[in-house]
Design an enzyme around this catalytic site. Sequence first.
Site, PDB file in Angstrom:
ATOM      1  N   LYS A   1       0.839  -1.209   0.000  1.00 46.22           N
ATOM      2  CA  LYS A   1       0.000   0.000   0.000  1.00 46.22           C
ATOM      3  C   LYS A   1       0.865   1.246   0.000  1.00 46.22           C
ATOM      4  O   LYS A   1       0.564   2.223  -0.694  1.00 46.22           O
ATOM      5  CB  LYS A   1      -0.957  -0.019   1.209  1.00 46.22           C
ATOM      6  CG  LYS A   1      -2.109  -0.994   0.990  1.00 46.22           C
ATOM      7  CD  LYS A   1      -2.845  -1.389   2.250  1.00 46.22           C
ATOM      8  CE  LYS A   1      -3.803  -2.529   1.928  1.00 46.22           C
ATOM      9  NZ  LYS A   1      -4.350  -3.175   3.129  1.00 46.22           N
TER      10      LYS A   1
ATOM     11  N   GLN B   1      -5.470  -2.044   9.117  1.00 48.03           N
ATOM     12  CA  GLN B   1      -5.329  -3.368   8.505  1.00 48.03           C
ATOM     13  C   GLN B   1      -6.006  -4.431   9.384  1.00 48.03           C
ATOM     14  O   GLN B   1      -5.780  -4.488  10.589  1.00 48.03           O
ATOM     15  CB  GLN B   1      -3.837  -3.691   8.316  1.00 48.03           C
ATOM     16  CG  GLN B   1      -3.558  -5.000   7.597  1.00 48.03           C
ATOM     17  CD  GLN B   1      -4.008  -5.005   6.144  1.00 48.03           C
ATOM     18  OE1 GLN B   1      -3.970  -3.984   5.471  1.00 48.03           O
ATOM     19  NE2 GLN B   1      -4.464  -6.149   5.668  1.00 48.03           N
TER      20      GLN B   1
ATOM     21  N   ASP C   1     -11.756   2.119   3.234  1.00 50.12           N
ATOM     22  CA  ASP C   1     -12.104   0.698   3.149  1.00 50.12           C
ATOM     23  C   ASP C   1     -13.603   0.504   2.910  1.00 50.12           C
ATOM     24  O   ASP C   1     -14.033  -0.577   2.520  1.00 50.12           O
ATOM     25  CB  ASP C   1     -11.753  -0.005   4.471  1.00 50.12           C
ATOM     26  CG  ASP C   1     -10.458  -0.803   4.400  1.00 50.12           C
ATOM     27  OD1 ASP C   1     -10.131  -1.311   3.317  1.00 50.12           O
ATOM     28  OD2 ASP C   1      -9.793  -0.915   5.441  1.00 50.12           O
TER      29      ASP C   1
HETATM   30  N1  GUN Z   1      -7.466  -7.396   5.370  1.00 49.56           N
HETATM   31  C1  GUN Z   1      -7.755  -8.120   4.263  1.00 49.56           C
HETATM   32  N2  GUN Z   1      -8.366  -7.359   3.339  1.00 49.56           N
HETATM   33  C2  GUN Z   1      -8.476  -6.129   3.869  1.00 49.56           C
HETATM   34  C3  GUN Z   1      -9.012  -4.906   3.385  1.00 49.56           C
HETATM   35  O1  GUN Z   1      -9.541  -4.799   2.270  1.00 49.56           O
HETATM   36  N3  GUN Z   1      -8.914  -3.848   4.229  1.00 49.56           N
HETATM   37  C4  GUN Z   1      -8.357  -3.949   5.463  1.00 49.56           C
HETATM   38  N4  GUN Z   1      -8.327  -2.863   6.221  1.00 49.56           N
HETATM   39  N5  GUN Z   1      -7.857  -5.062   5.949  1.00 49.56           N
HETATM   40  C5  GUN Z   1      -7.911  -6.151   5.145  1.00 49.56           C
END
Ligand code: GUN
Length: 283
Positions: free
Chosen positions: A52, A96, A119
């Site tokens: 990211k 996350q 998200d």
């Molecule tokens: N863990 C797995 N996929 C995601 C996601 O799309 N966003 C977040 N914040 N955590 C994740």
Amino acid sequence: MQIIDGKKVSAEIIEQIKIETEDLKQSSGKTPGLAVVLVGEDPASAVYVRNKGRACERAGFSSFEHRLPGDTPETDLLALVKKLNEDSEVNGILVQLPLPEGMDSQKVLEAIDPAKDVDGFHPVNVGGLASGISDLAPCTPAGIMELLDHYQIPIEGQDVVVLGRSNIVGKPAALLLLKRNATVTICHSRTKNLKDITARADILVSAIGRAGSVTADMVKEGATVIDVGINRGVDGKLTGDVDFEAVSPKTSYITPVPGGVGPMTIALLMKNTLTAFRKQNGL
Ligand code: GUN
């Protein structure tokens, strides 16, 4: 059969975002910023968070990484989220998942300012998605929609079957497909006669998280198969939910793992961050 190239489509989207970002920086003097919060040492999460950060660089965004130890008290995490909510350099906040055992993920997600919730997991944005009015949809399902559109795969009136009902993928994917007038069926671990249902799908989206879950007898000739699974085999290799070798010859389009949906999630995170930046600055 055509293999859908998520890596290429993702790169194109990020390139386009970079161009738009340059323009916006010129006109507004501001830079979009994404804060990513990682709690604990989960190695897979650490890889995602690193990716990211790199994507932010490619898009021309500022990136703020916050790594907290696994035993961080929930109140400290909530305090960090509050600080990020109030920070005008931060337009998007991503915590996350999964969070360490004992932390209340829902409480943490609800602490994020909905305007910065890139998200799309805050109840305000989930509600917006269910009503068809959200502009911050969860990144993985939104990435699936971009792939279908890029390859001009018809959605309206098509029979779509979604395997899995998670809040991150299955449920929001179903809502986005419904908004585009697909006939959507959601299947899960308690579904009866699964094979009969999947065999009718023009588009089959699998978000189960178990290798080998989708076999050739479950797939209609000419279907599009979207594999959201990321499963690490005993040999360390990544595989999806779909038995790619057996299933792919039957399909019109299929996503590989890796290189299918995965890279799209990050591209859509950049897109959501740019959307949030624009809205917060009236641009
Ligand atoms: N863990 C797995 N996929 C995601 C996601 O799309 N966003 C977040 N914040 N955590 C994740």
